[in-house]
Design a protein around this motif. Structure first.
Motif, PDB file in Angstrom:
ATOM      1  N   LEU A   1       0.894  -1.179  -0.031  1.00  0.00           N
ATOM      2  CA  LEU A   1       0.042  -0.031  -0.052  1.00  0.00           C
ATOM      3  C   LEU A   1       0.931   1.345  -0.202  1.00  0.00           C
ATOM      4  CD1 LEU A   1      -2.647   1.339  -0.039  1.00  0.00           C
ATOM      5  CD2 LEU A   1      -2.746   1.063   2.783  1.00  0.00           C
ATOM      6  N   ALA A   2       1.966   1.298   0.734  1.00  0.00           N
ATOM      7  CA  ALA A   2       2.818   2.653   0.823  1.00  0.00           C
ATOM      8  C   ALA A   2       3.321   2.571  -0.604  1.00  0.00           C
ATOM      9  CB  ALA A   2       3.646   2.388   1.842  1.00  0.00           C
ATOM     10  N   GLN A   3       3.772   1.558  -1.121  1.00  0.00           N
ATOM     11  CA  GLN A   3       4.321   1.851  -2.652  1.00  0.00           C
ATOM     12  C   GLN A   3       3.518   2.316  -3.381  1.00  0.00           C
ATOM     13  OE1 GLN A   3       5.799  -2.327  -3.350  1.00  0.00           O
ATOM     14  NE2 GLN A   3       7.997  -1.668  -3.271  1.00  0.00           N
ATOM     15  N   ILE A   4       2.285   1.814  -3.364  1.00  0.00           N
ATOM     16  CA  ILE A   4       1.139   2.223  -4.441  1.00  0.00           C
ATOM     17  C   ILE A   4       1.049   3.771  -4.303  1.00  0.00           C
ATOM     18  CG2 ILE A   4      -1.080   2.077  -5.085  1.00  0.00           C
ATOM     19  CD1 ILE A   4      -0.864  -0.970  -4.375  1.00  0.00           C
ATOM     20  N   LEU A   5       0.708   4.347  -3.071  1.00  0.00           N
ATOM     21  CA  LEU A   5       0.405   5.481  -2.589  1.00  0.00           C
ATOM     22  C   LEU A   5       1.535   6.648  -2.829  1.00  0.00           C
ATOM     23  CD1 LEU A   5      -1.512   5.074   0.708  1.00  0.00           C
ATOM     24  CD2 LEU A   5      -2.327   5.464  -1.665  1.00  0.00           C
ATOM     25  N   ALA A   6       2.747   6.153  -2.517  1.00  0.00           N
ATOM     26  CA  ALA A   6       3.973   7.084  -2.979  1.00  0.00           C
ATOM     27  C   ALA A   6       4.206   7.509  -4.452  1.00  0.00           C
ATOM     28  CB  ALA A   6       5.204   6.261  -2.487  1.00  0.00           C
ATOM     29  N   ASN A   7       3.465   6.496  -5.334  1.00  0.00           N
ATOM     30  CA  ASN A   7       3.398   6.817  -6.756  1.00  0.00           C
ATOM     31  C   ASN A   7       2.601   8.027  -7.159  1.00  0.00           C
ATOM     32  OD1 ASN A   7       5.423   4.803  -7.451  1.00  0.00           O
ATOM     33  ND2 ASN A   7       3.822   3.464  -7.587  1.00  0.00           N
ATOM     34  N   TYR A   8       1.674   8.681  -6.159  1.00  0.00           N
ATOM     35  CA  TYR A   8       0.906   9.759  -6.680  1.00  0.00           C
ATOM     36  C   TYR A   8       1.096  10.888  -5.559  1.00  0.00           C
ATOM     37  CZ  TYR A   8      -1.678   6.078  -8.765  1.00  0.00           C
ATOM     38  OH  TYR A   8      -1.935   4.673  -9.765  1.00  0.00           O
ATOM     39  N   GLN A   9       1.292  12.175  -6.293  1.00  0.00           N
ATOM     40  CA  GLN A   9       1.448  13.485  -5.547  1.00  0.00           C
ATOM     41  C   GLN A   9       0.214  13.731  -5.075  1.00  0.00           C
ATOM     42  OE1 GLN A   9       3.284  16.120  -8.507  1.00  0.00           O
ATOM     43  NE2 GLN A   9       5.155  15.068  -8.527  1.00  0.00           N
ATOM     44  N   LYS A  10      -0.820  13.545  -5.724  1.00  0.00           N
ATOM     45  CA  LYS A  10      -2.103  13.870  -5.214  1.00  0.00           C
ATOM     46  C   LYS A  10      -3.205  12.560  -5.175  1.00  0.00           C
ATOM     47  CE  LYS A  10      -2.060  18.579  -7.180  1.00  0.00           C
ATOM     48  NZ  LYS A  10      -2.759  19.507  -7.863  1.00  0.00           N
ATOM     49  N   LEU A  11      -3.991  12.491  -3.986  1.00  0.00           N
ATOM     50  CA  LEU A  11      -5.054  11.475  -4.119  1.00  0.00           C
ATOM     51  C   LEU A  11      -6.321  12.243  -3.882  1.00  0.00           C
ATOM     52  CD1 LEU A  11      -3.240   9.503  -1.237  1.00  0.00           C
ATOM     53  CD2 LEU A  11      -3.431   9.068  -3.602  1.00  0.00           C
TER      54      LEU A  11
ATOM     55  N   CYS B   1      -8.766   3.587  -8.866  1.00  0.00           N
ATOM     56  CA  CYS B   1      -9.064   3.120  -7.422  1.00  0.00           C
ATOM     57  C   CYS B   1      -7.880   2.562  -6.419  1.00  0.00           C
ATOM     58  CB  CYS B   1     -10.384   2.104  -7.577  1.00  0.00           C
ATOM     59  SG  CYS B   1     -10.894   1.412  -5.961  1.00  0.00           S
ATOM     60  N   ILE B   2      -7.639   3.010  -5.590  1.00  0.00           N
ATOM     61  CA  ILE B   2      -6.286   2.354  -4.777  1.00  0.00           C
ATOM     62  C   ILE B   2      -6.787   0.874  -4.373  1.00  0.00           C
ATOM     63  CG2 ILE B   2      -4.952   2.812  -2.811  1.00  0.00           C
ATOM     64  CD1 ILE B   2      -4.345   4.553  -4.943  1.00  0.00           C
ATOM     65  N   ALA B   3      -7.918   0.648  -3.812  1.00  0.00           N
ATOM     66  CA  ALA B   3      -8.400  -0.423  -3.361  1.00  0.00           C
ATOM     67  C   ALA B   3      -8.090  -1.766  -4.449  1.00  0.00           C
ATOM     68  CB  ALA B   3      -9.885  -0.550  -2.795  1.00  0.00           C
ATOM     69  N   GLN B   4      -8.535  -1.573  -5.811  1.00  0.00           N
ATOM     70  CA  GLN B   4      -8.499  -2.541  -6.661  1.00  0.00           C
ATOM     71  C   GLN B   4      -6.966  -2.541  -7.045  1.00  0.00           C
ATOM     72  OE1 GLN B   4     -10.706  -0.910  -9.965  1.00  0.00           O
ATOM     73  NE2 GLN B   4     -12.910  -1.487  -8.889  1.00  0.00           N
ATOM     74  N   MET B   5      -6.210  -1.486  -7.126  1.00  0.00           N
ATOM     75  CA  MET B   5      -4.769  -1.694  -7.355  1.00  0.00           C
ATOM     76  C   MET B   5      -4.119  -2.359  -6.229  1.00  0.00           C
ATOM     77  SD  MET B   5      -3.495   2.012  -8.665  1.00  0.00           S
ATOM     78  CE  MET B   5      -1.570   1.330  -8.969  1.00  0.00           C
ATOM     79  N   LEU B   6      -4.563  -2.411  -4.904  1.00  0.00           N
ATOM     80  CA  LEU B   6      -3.950  -3.005  -3.902  1.00  0.00           C
ATOM     81  C   LEU B   6      -4.220  -4.524  -3.898  1.00  0.00           C
ATOM     82  CD1 LEU B   6      -2.121  -3.173  -1.109  1.00  0.00           C
ATOM     83  CD2 LEU B   6      -4.106  -2.411  -0.042  1.00  0.00           C
TER      84      LEU B   6
ATOM     85  N   GLU C   1      -3.816  10.465 -11.523  1.00  0.00           N
ATOM     86  CA  GLU C   1      -2.720  10.252 -12.420  1.00  0.00           C
ATOM     87  C   GLU C   1      -1.919  11.831 -12.616  1.00  0.00           C
ATOM     88  OE1 GLU C   1      -1.783   7.770 -13.663  1.00  0.00           O
ATOM     89  OE2 GLU C   1      -3.449   6.285 -13.756  1.00  0.00           O
ATOM     90  N   PRO C   2      -0.603  11.694 -12.525  1.00  0.00           N
ATOM     91  CA  PRO C   2       0.049  13.150 -12.508  1.00  0.00           C
ATOM     92  C   PRO C   2       0.333  13.506 -13.884  1.00  0.00           C
ATOM     93  CG  PRO C   2       1.698  11.098 -12.544  1.00  0.00           C
ATOM     94  CD  PRO C   2      -0.009  10.565 -12.227  1.00  0.00           C
ATOM     95  N   ASP C   3       0.261  12.817 -14.801  1.00  0.00           N
ATOM     96  CA  ASP C   3       0.233  13.293 -16.267  1.00  0.00           C
ATOM     97  C   ASP C   3      -0.882  14.011 -16.938  1.00  0.00           C
ATOM     98  OD1 ASP C   3       3.105  13.123 -16.096  1.00  0.00           O
ATOM     99  OD2 ASP C   3       2.843  10.859 -16.956  1.00  0.00           O
ATOM    100  N   ILE C   4      -2.130  13.633 -16.261  1.00  0.00           N
ATOM    101  CA  ILE C   4      -3.398  13.802 -16.822  1.00  0.00           C
ATOM    102  C   ILE C   4      -4.433  14.721 -15.857  1.00  0.00           C
ATOM    103  CG2 ILE C   4      -5.437  12.977 -18.173  1.00  0.00           C
ATOM    104  CD1 ILE C   4      -3.867  10.212 -18.425  1.00  0.00           C
ATOM    105  N   VAL C   5      -3.667  15.895 -15.726  1.00  0.00           N
ATOM    106  CA  VAL C   5      -4.218  16.919 -14.691  1.00  0.00           C
ATOM    107  C   VAL C   5      -5.419  17.471 -15.267  1.00  0.00           C
ATOM    108  CG1 VAL C   5      -4.001  18.978 -13.266  1.00  0.00           C
ATOM    109  CG2 VAL C   5      -1.975  17.273 -13.729  1.00  0.00           C
ATOM    110  N   GLU C   6      -5.507  17.778 -16.690  1.00  0.00           N
ATOM    111  CA  GLU C   6      -6.601  18.415 -17.232  1.00  0.00           C
ATOM    112  C   GLU C   6      -7.920  17.521 -17.106  1.00  0.00           C
ATOM    113  OE1 GLU C   6      -3.664  17.631 -18.679  1.00  0.00           O
ATOM    114  OE2 GLU C   6      -2.911  19.690 -18.912  1.00  0.00           O
ATOM    115  N   THR C   7      -7.813  16.127 -17.202  1.00  0.00           N
ATOM    116  CA  THR C   7      -8.859  15.258 -17.160  1.00  0.00           C
ATOM    117  C   THR C   7      -9.349  14.701 -15.765  1.00  0.00           C
ATOM    118  OG1 THR C   7      -7.607  13.366 -18.055  1.00  0.00           O
ATOM    119  CG2 THR C   7      -8.464  14.633 -19.633  1.00  0.00           C
ATOM    120  N   ASN C   8      -8.422  15.009 -14.995  1.00  0.00           N
ATOM    121  CA  ASN C   8      -8.416  14.523 -13.538  1.00  0.00           C
ATOM    122  C   ASN C   8      -8.782  12.910 -13.577  1.00  0.00           C
ATOM    123  OD1 ASN C   8      -8.505  15.086 -10.825  1.00  0.00           O
ATOM    124  ND2 ASN C   8     -10.531  15.295 -10.670  1.00  0.00           N
TER     125      ASN C   8
END
Length: 617
Positions: free
Chosen positions: A188-198, A235-240, A224-231
């Motif tokens: 979980l810590a690894q996954i969340l560290a990849n996102y500047q914003k949640l 889902c973190i739960a599914q990724m985990l 997603e950091p590279d797609i700020v315009e579309t926001n």
């Protein structure tokens, strides 16, 4: 709803670890526990931010899916709540669990923290930085006292919990409740560290919990950091869940379908399917009510270090406590303007003296002269705009005078038109700024002040408001003179008013309707909720109202009647109200028995008309 939810929580669920309100059953309503140091117990309290809607946050720390720490994007940690030289550091004297103090988080950088574990055999104390969600083991010699001023800022770190995510049930019969494995916490810590914003969506609950320490149940998404315009979010739960299953080498039918694009063939030979598959370490369920959301602990605890970091050993010996130049300027200004030793008139500058600075109240004659509006029958009248949000009852409502403008504004023979125009008196022209001394109410006199209002109210009316202090004990009851209404505020939000802000009279007037009384027959003349609701509908705020000058009188305000809620100083009593686009008057609508919540006609209520001059103030 808040009080019902809080009481329900106490009866059905275990007691709170860190209560938000005092739910003493002897009291009618819950009492919010205030920030700062309790004068009776000496215990310090700092509120936490309680989220109740969708928000974008930054990730701080993940202990487990049940306990994740985040922080709002507009936090004030880096500027307001970071302490660098010059700053006064006083050694901490008390080292009890839950005591607040200031500790070094970096070289010669201090932030707020809380003691979470007492001193151990290695002479180390465990602290938690409440604005950064980091833990440290420190020597008590490096801790400094936190001034009470810094206790009025809530924790910037917010504890959340992933809703609908559960650990697998253990086969160990000694484990009575499932726990999170270190592998899941690390993933979980690894996954969340990849996102500047949640992005988090707070899950609604049928119960309002009276506990700051309870993590807020949320649905958590990574932006997603590279797609700020579309926001775009994931889902973190599914990724985990996927990360854990992939590492174990097992996939659910749904995941296999997602990867291949085809459904899993259920007719495969039986021998290819494991006969004893290991249970998943994480389970994601579809749930809707956060009232019964469970919090699970971690199987392994953090190790205690043998020695603290160098910055956590003691306070710097060469720490600069104050800026000499700034301190000298501050003292000179303080000696010039304010005296903290005495509030006598000789020591108090007149322009800041609350005993001398009085805001003039409009008389009825001045009201008619300044705001007189032409009428067809020739009777003098005034036009007002109702402040509907401030209406409490027929005996307490507020309206703002409207001024006729244009070149013929003073000519009553010229009717109003679009060219002449109307101008509502704007309270934002009179927003105020005060000094940082509290208003003192040691004498029985009208005391006016400047009040710093909360952000929600201030966004509509302005941050600084002129007020009349109605009562002042633990809290201060104030009347907002330019925007209308009354409220209970902290005494720390009241400031002395300068004489230049006492020139203009109040721009929002308080009224009481004459000749009506509640149909319930109560002795205290308190209006029922349905009657107040009906009155709000009858007193229209979508159109200007008219009041004849002859129908206005001062409401008496004797000390004997002050116990009644509608009796107060500087209240205008009116016989009736008419509207611009309607023939029926306020009393025609409010006394009509065709609608539920109508009033009863009663001469002499709420006071005799005309009031005796001896009762005027």
């Amino acid at each position: 709803m808040l009080s019902v939810g809080l009481r329900l929580t106490e009866e059905v669920f275990p007691g709170p670890e860190e209560p938000i309100a005092d739910l003493n059953t002897e009291k009618k309503d819950p009492k919010m526990l205030l920030d700062g140091i309790d004068v009776k117990t000496g215990v310090a309290k700092i509120k936490r931010i309680v989220l109740n809607r969708t928000a974008n946050v930054e990730f701080l720390r993940a202990e487990s899916p049940s306990r994740i720490w985040v922080r709002l994007e507009n936090h004030i940690t880096d500027n307001t709540l970071t302490f660098r030289e010059p700053f006064e550091l006083k050694p901490q004297k008390s080292f009890k669990v839950n005591d607040y103090c200031i500790a070094p988080i970096d070289e010669r950088v201090y932030r707020r923290c809380r003691i979470v574990e007492p001193e151990n055999e290695r002479k180390l104390i465990k602290i938690f930085f409440i604005d950064d969600a980091t833990v440290a083991w420190v020597k008590k010699e490096c801790l400094a006292e936190m001034d009470e001023h810094w206790m009025f800022y809530p924790w910037q770190a917010i504890q959340i919990s992933m809703f609908g995510v559960y650990p697998a049930v253990s086969d160990d019969i000694e484990v009575t409740k499932p726990v999170w494995t270190p592998k899941i916490c690390f993933k979980l810590a690894q996954i969340l560290a990849n996102y500047q914003k949640l992005k988090l969506e707070v899950v609604l609950s049928t119960v309002v919990f009276n506990d700051y320490a309870r993590p807020i149940p949320v649905k958590l998404y990574g932006i997603e950091p590279d797609i700020v315009e579309t926001n775009r979010t994931v889902c973190i739960a599914q990724m985990l869940e996927s990360a854990v299953l992939l590492e174990d080498g097992t996939l659910s039918a749904k995941e296999e379908e997602d990867e291949t694009g085809e459904k899993m063939d259920l007719e495969e030979p039986q021998e290819e399917i494991p006969t004893d598959p290991s249970p998943p370490e994480i389970v994601c369920l579809d749930m809707y009510d956060a009232a019964f959301h469970e919090i699970f602990e971690v199987a392994e605890k953090d190790l205690v270090p043998e020695n603290p970091l160098d910055i956590h050993r003691q306070l710097p010996g060469d720490w600069k406590q104050t800026d000499d130049l700034e301190e000298e300027e501050r003292m000179d200004k303080e000696n010039e303007l304010f005296s903290k030793d005495s509030l006598t008139q000789q020591m108090e500058p007149d322009e800041w003296n609350p005993r001398l600075n009085q805001i003039p109240m409009l008389s009825i004659d001045e009201l008619g002269e300044k705001y007189r509006f032409p009428s067809e029958d020739g009777k003098p009248r005034i036009m007002l705009a109702v402040e509907g949000r401030c209406t409490k009852s027929p005996y307490e409502w507020y309206a703002r005078p409207i001024v006729k403008t244009g070149k013929n504004a003073r000519d009553e023979n010229v009717p109003w038109s679009a060219e002449s125009g109307l101008t509502e008196v704007d309270a934002t022209d009179w927003m105020l700024y005060g000094n940082d001394d509290k208003i003192m109410m040691n004498e029985k006199r009208d005391v006016f002040a400047v009040c710093a209002v909360n952000e929600e109210k201030g966004s509509f009316t302005g941050e600084w408001q002129r007020v009349l202090i109605v009562d002042c004990e633990e809290f201060a009851e104030v009347r907002f003179l330019d925007s209308g209404g009354r409220d209970m505020v902290l005494t720390s939000s009241l400031y002395r008013i300068h004489s230049q802000h006492c020139i203009f009279p109040p721009m929002c007037l308080r009224f009481a309707t004459y000749g009506v009384v509640t149909s319930s027959g109560r002795v205290d003349k308190k209006w029922a909720a349905k009657e107040t609701s009906r009155f709000r509908m009858c007193l229209r705020e979508d159109t200007p109202i008219f009041i004849n000058i002859d129908d206005i009188a001062r409401l008496p305000s004797s000390n004997a009647e002050r116990r009644l809620p509608h009796v107060a100083k500087f209240v205008l009593m009116v016989k009736n109200v008419s509207y611009m686009d309607e023939s029926r008057t306020l009393l025609d609508r409010f006394l009509s028995k065709d609608e539920e919540g109508h009033a009863r006609k009663a001469d002499g209520e709420p006071a005799i008309w005309p009031p005796a001059k001896a009762q005027f103030y």
